[in-house]
Design a protein around this motif. Sequence first.
Motif, PDB file in Angstrom:
ATOM      1  N   ALA A  80      29.446  32.337  48.757  1.00 46.37           N
ATOM      2  CA  ALA A  80      28.349  32.168  49.696  1.00 46.37           C
ATOM      3  C   ALA A  80      27.110  32.945  49.270  1.00 46.37           C
ATOM      4  N   HIS A  81      27.268  33.874  48.334  1.00 39.28           N
ATOM      5  CA  HIS A  81      26.104  34.622  47.878  1.00 39.28           C
ATOM      6  C   HIS A  81      25.524  33.947  46.631  1.00 39.28           C
ATOM      7  N   PRO A  82      24.273  33.470  46.716  1.00 43.88           N
ATOM      8  CA  PRO A  82      23.762  32.625  45.640  1.00 43.88           C
ATOM      9  C   PRO A  82      23.723  33.299  44.275  1.00 43.88           C
ATOM     10  N   GLN A  83      23.661  34.625  44.245  1.00 45.19           N
ATOM     11  CA  GLN A  83      23.513  35.246  42.929  1.00 45.19           C
ATOM     12  C   GLN A  83      24.830  35.588  42.231  1.00 45.19           C
ATOM     13  N   VAL A  84      25.932  35.370  42.911  1.00 41.55           N
ATOM     14  CA  VAL A  84      27.217  35.604  42.247  1.00 41.55           C
ATOM     15  C   VAL A  84      27.543  34.384  41.380  1.00 41.55           C
ATOM     16  N   SER A  85      27.708  34.619  40.090  1.00 35.58           N
ATOM     17  CA  SER A  85      27.890  33.489  39.178  1.00 35.58           C
ATOM     18  C   SER A  85      29.349  33.221  38.866  1.00 35.58           C
ATOM     19  N   GLY A  86      30.231  34.127  39.276  1.00 30.23           N
ATOM     20  CA  GLY A  86      31.641  33.876  39.007  1.00 30.23           C
ATOM     21  C   GLY A  86      32.502  35.034  39.458  1.00 30.23           C
ATOM     22  N   ILE A  87      33.804  34.757  39.496  1.00 32.77           N
ATOM     23  CA  ILE A  87      34.783  35.784  39.856  1.00 32.77           C
ATOM     24  C   ILE A  87      35.917  35.714  38.850  1.00 32.77           C
ATOM     25  N   LEU A  88      36.157  36.799  38.168  1.00 32.42           N
ATOM     26  CA  LEU A  88      37.321  36.852  37.285  1.00 32.42           C
ATOM     27  C   LEU A  88      38.348  37.783  37.891  1.00 32.42           C
ATOM     28  N   GLN A  89      39.575  37.305  37.989  1.00 33.26           N
ATOM     29  CA  GLN A  89      40.659  38.160  38.472  1.00 33.26           C
ATOM     30  C   GLN A  89      41.226  38.921  37.274  1.00 33.26           C
ATOM     31  N   TRP A  90      41.721  40.116  37.550  1.00 30.25           N
ATOM     32  CA  TRP A  90      42.190  40.947  36.429  1.00 30.25           C
ATOM     33  C   TRP A  90      43.663  40.648  36.146  1.00 30.25           C
ATOM     34  N   GLY A  91      43.909  39.401  35.751  1.00 25.57           N
ATOM     35  CA  GLY A  91      45.268  38.947  35.495  1.00 25.57           C
ATOM     36  C   GLY A  91      45.790  38.148  36.669  1.00 25.57           C
ATOM     37  N   PHE A  92      46.835  37.347  36.427  1.00 27.45           N
ATOM     38  CA  PHE A  92      47.372  36.497  37.504  1.00 27.45           C
ATOM     39  C   PHE A  92      48.886  36.481  37.538  1.00 27.45           C
ATOM     40  N   TRP A  93      49.530  36.968  36.486  1.00 29.62           N
ATOM     41  CA  TRP A  93      50.998  36.859  36.415  1.00 29.62           C
ATOM     42  C   TRP A  93      51.622  38.246  36.412  1.00 29.62           C
ATOM     43  N   GLU A  94      52.631  38.404  37.280  1.00 30.25           N
ATOM     44  CA  GLU A  94      53.315  39.691  37.403  1.00 30.25           C
ATOM     45  C   GLU A  94      53.839  40.221  36.060  1.00 30.25           C
ATOM     46  N   GLY A  95      54.213  39.284  35.187  1.00 30.45           N
ATOM     47  CA  GLY A  95      54.756  39.699  33.885  1.00 30.45           C
ATOM     48  C   GLY A  95      53.705  40.308  32.955  1.00 30.45           C
ATOM     49  N   ARG A  96      52.432  40.095  33.244  1.00 37.76           N
ATOM     50  CA  ARG A  96      51.340  40.696  32.455  1.00 37.76           C
ATOM     51  C   ARG A  96      50.257  41.134  33.416  1.00 37.76           C
ATOM     52  N   HIS A  97      50.500  42.225  34.076  1.00 38.51           N
ATOM     53  CA  HIS A  97      49.499  42.679  35.038  1.00 38.51           C
ATOM     54  C   HIS A  97      49.570  44.192  35.113  1.00 38.51           C
ATOM     55  N   TRP A  98      48.410  44.830  35.093  1.00 33.01           N
ATOM     56  CA  TRP A  98      48.438  46.306  35.145  1.00 33.01           C
ATOM     57  C   TRP A  98      48.858  46.802  36.526  1.00 33.01           C
ATOM     58  N   LYS A  99      48.717  45.947  37.548  1.00 29.95           N
ATOM     59  CA  LYS A  99      49.226  46.264  38.886  1.00 29.95           C
ATOM     60  C   LYS A  99      50.058  45.071  39.336  1.00 29.95           C
ATOM     61  N   PRO A 100      51.334  45.046  38.944  1.00 28.90           N
ATOM     62  CA  PRO A 100      52.144  43.835  39.159  1.00 28.90           C
ATOM     63  C   PRO A 100      52.111  43.301  40.591  1.00 28.90           C
ATOM     64  N   HIS A 101      51.990  44.186  41.598  1.00 25.17           N
ATOM     65  CA  HIS A 101      51.988  43.704  42.984  1.00 25.17           C
ATOM     66  C   HIS A 101      50.710  42.970  43.350  1.00 25.17           C
ATOM     67  N   ALA A 102      49.695  43.114  42.515  1.00 26.57           N
ATOM     68  CA  ALA A 102      48.437  42.426  42.796  1.00 26.57           C
ATOM     69  C   ALA A 102      48.416  41.026  42.173  1.00 26.57           C
ATOM     70  N   ALA A 103      49.468  40.665  41.436  1.00 27.01           N
ATOM     71  CA  ALA A 103      49.467  39.373  40.733  1.00 27.01           C
ATOM     72  C   ALA A 103      49.581  38.204  41.707  1.00 27.01           C
ATOM     73  N   LEU A 104      49.060  37.061  41.284  1.00 24.32           N
ATOM     74  CA  LEU A 104      49.165  35.843  42.097  1.00 24.32           C
ATOM     75  C   LEU A 104      50.556  35.235  41.985  1.00 24.32           C
ATOM     76  N   LEU A 105      51.110  35.312  40.776  1.00 19.98           N
ATOM     77  CA  LEU A 105      52.395  34.661  40.496  1.00 19.98           C
ATOM     78  C   LEU A 105      53.462  35.698  40.201  1.00 19.98           C
ATOM     79  N   ARG A 106      54.662  35.459  40.715  1.00 19.50           N
ATOM     80  CA  ARG A 106      55.790  36.356  40.422  1.00 19.50           C
ATOM     81  C   ARG A 106      56.239  36.172  38.980  1.00 19.50           C
TER      82      ARG A 106
END
Length: 586
Positions: free
Chosen positions: A486-512
């Motif tokens: 909703a904010h016009p100047q934000v050009s993108g969002i990158l998540q810092w990983g998505f898979w529990e098997g490769r994530h510096w904070k496994p509980h923050a992952a999208l996928l188990r």
Amino acid sequence: MGRLMTTIAMVLMGAVSGAAQTDRHVLGPEPAASLEFLARDQATAEATLLDLADVGPAWRVRVAGEPASTWSVMLRRSSTLAVRAGDVLHLRLQARRLGDADAWIEAVFERAGEPYEKSLVRQLLLTPSWQTFDLPFAARHDLAAGEAQFTLRLGFPDQQVEIAAVSLLNLGPDVDLKSLPATPVTYAGRAPDAPWRARAWQRIDEHRKQGLRVRVVDAAGRPLPGAEVRLRLTRHAFRLGTAVTTGMILGEGPDAEAYRAFLLRRFNEVVFENDLKWPQLHDAGYDRTDKAVQWLRDHGFTVRGHVLLWPSQRYVPRHVAALESDPSALAAEIDRHLRRTAGFFNRRLVEWDVVNEPFANHWLMDVLGPQAMPGWFAVARQADPAARLFINDYDILASGNRLDTAHQRHFHDAIRGLLDAGAPLGGIGMQGHFGGTPTDPERLWIILDRFAAFGLPIKVTELDIEVGDDALHADYLRDFIIACLAHPQVSGILQWGFWEGRHWKPHAALLRRDFTPRPAGQAFIDLLDGPLATDVRLVSDADGVAAARGFKGAYEITVRAGGGEVRLTADVGDEPFAIDVGIPTP
Ligand code: XIL
């Protein structure tokens, strides 16, 4: 202690039977009165112990100015009772704020000395009226009486708080943590009907969508009514990205395949979590990551570079870290690294983080002086004229609702300084590592507005949310993305990983680990497939026209009429999209 304390203790005791009540008070029987007040690191703060009619003994603490850290001002008490790993503890307290400004308490239970292992860290946002906070938690370590401490950290800028009726009970290992009353961590605006939502979707429609118009004509160029027209968004213009590892991009086997399948389906941009950092490039070389970049570009991803300089002694190769007393050799190493690395990937990366985390990591600036940073941007620009050059930092959005913090101010000054020095700064990177209290959507807008005033695109470069509550994680991920879109100047969002098997904070992952979505992963998928999708099926009107509104990005357009079909792709950008499609009909 007052009547209220006794009542609380009795209510809690109702859940457990057995040992005498006093045996369970981890802080002794009258903790509120026996807390010790501490102000250090030059913090300006004062505390008084009062006896208030409605709550009994209460601490009133005033903090002036901005303390160096949240623990520069605190109320503290050592444990008088042993706790064992697995014991369930229940902290309860009452608190309110005085005055108009935001006020916070950070409640901590930890070892009373190095390494300060923690069983509880919770930020509490106070309201003007008294509120009771119930914070049950499990002890994570065995700590004998006196070995643990309970602290209420109060070192937040310019605040006045009152705290009363503190009790910390050890209910032992046999109590179900979930059965205890608990004040949920939450954020303002979480409710489905919160007023910010309508405004957000209106702004998303305005800034992220475009008019789409297809006019269907026959072989002779005459308008063709009744044709079936399908407009399907295949890739957002808005960058939805994630950190990846070279290993998973190039790897073989079922995990690597499942990893790439999700990546291809759900993201359009990537950043390497570690593979482009200086020490890693120094040790592992450029070849494998070069191949990974190739694969990603072949599959339609844009690739961000992270990071040319993370200016701490810890984050440069050892031989570089050794050059503290030889600034000119150090400057030469940096120059070589910038030219070699930005030059190697010349025109293949859309962006580079030139400098990372300058607030906390400034060894290179300390050694080389304030003019060094603009100089690095200039060298990076020479080596890669195409990449948009970023400065990147943390705790700008993830400031737990705090505005104008020292960290935010420093970032603002650093950006101003770069622009004033004529540095080719092209974008503002805000990491977005959320723990503790999520920042309310409308606060996000206030922070974004402040930085948007520079007129540069803002990118969320490293989003992750680790809050120990699946529902909160899911809700906040969804709402954070909506607020940014909703904010016009934000050009993108990158998540810092998505898979529990490769994530510096496994509980923050999208996928188990097994690639099934956690609730936050499902929320992300539902957002993409629901409100962020465009897939419309229309029928052309009397003028041969089919019109709709859809997200900017790449489209697949299919037109069917009289047994004939035409399929084409198109990019929808900042101009309203209109196209004539001729269809051969028998
Ligand atoms: C982290 C990686 O995720 C870890 O694997 C690595 O061990 C340390 O660095 N801010 C940044 C990122 O800019 O580069 C950090 O990445 C996370 C915090």
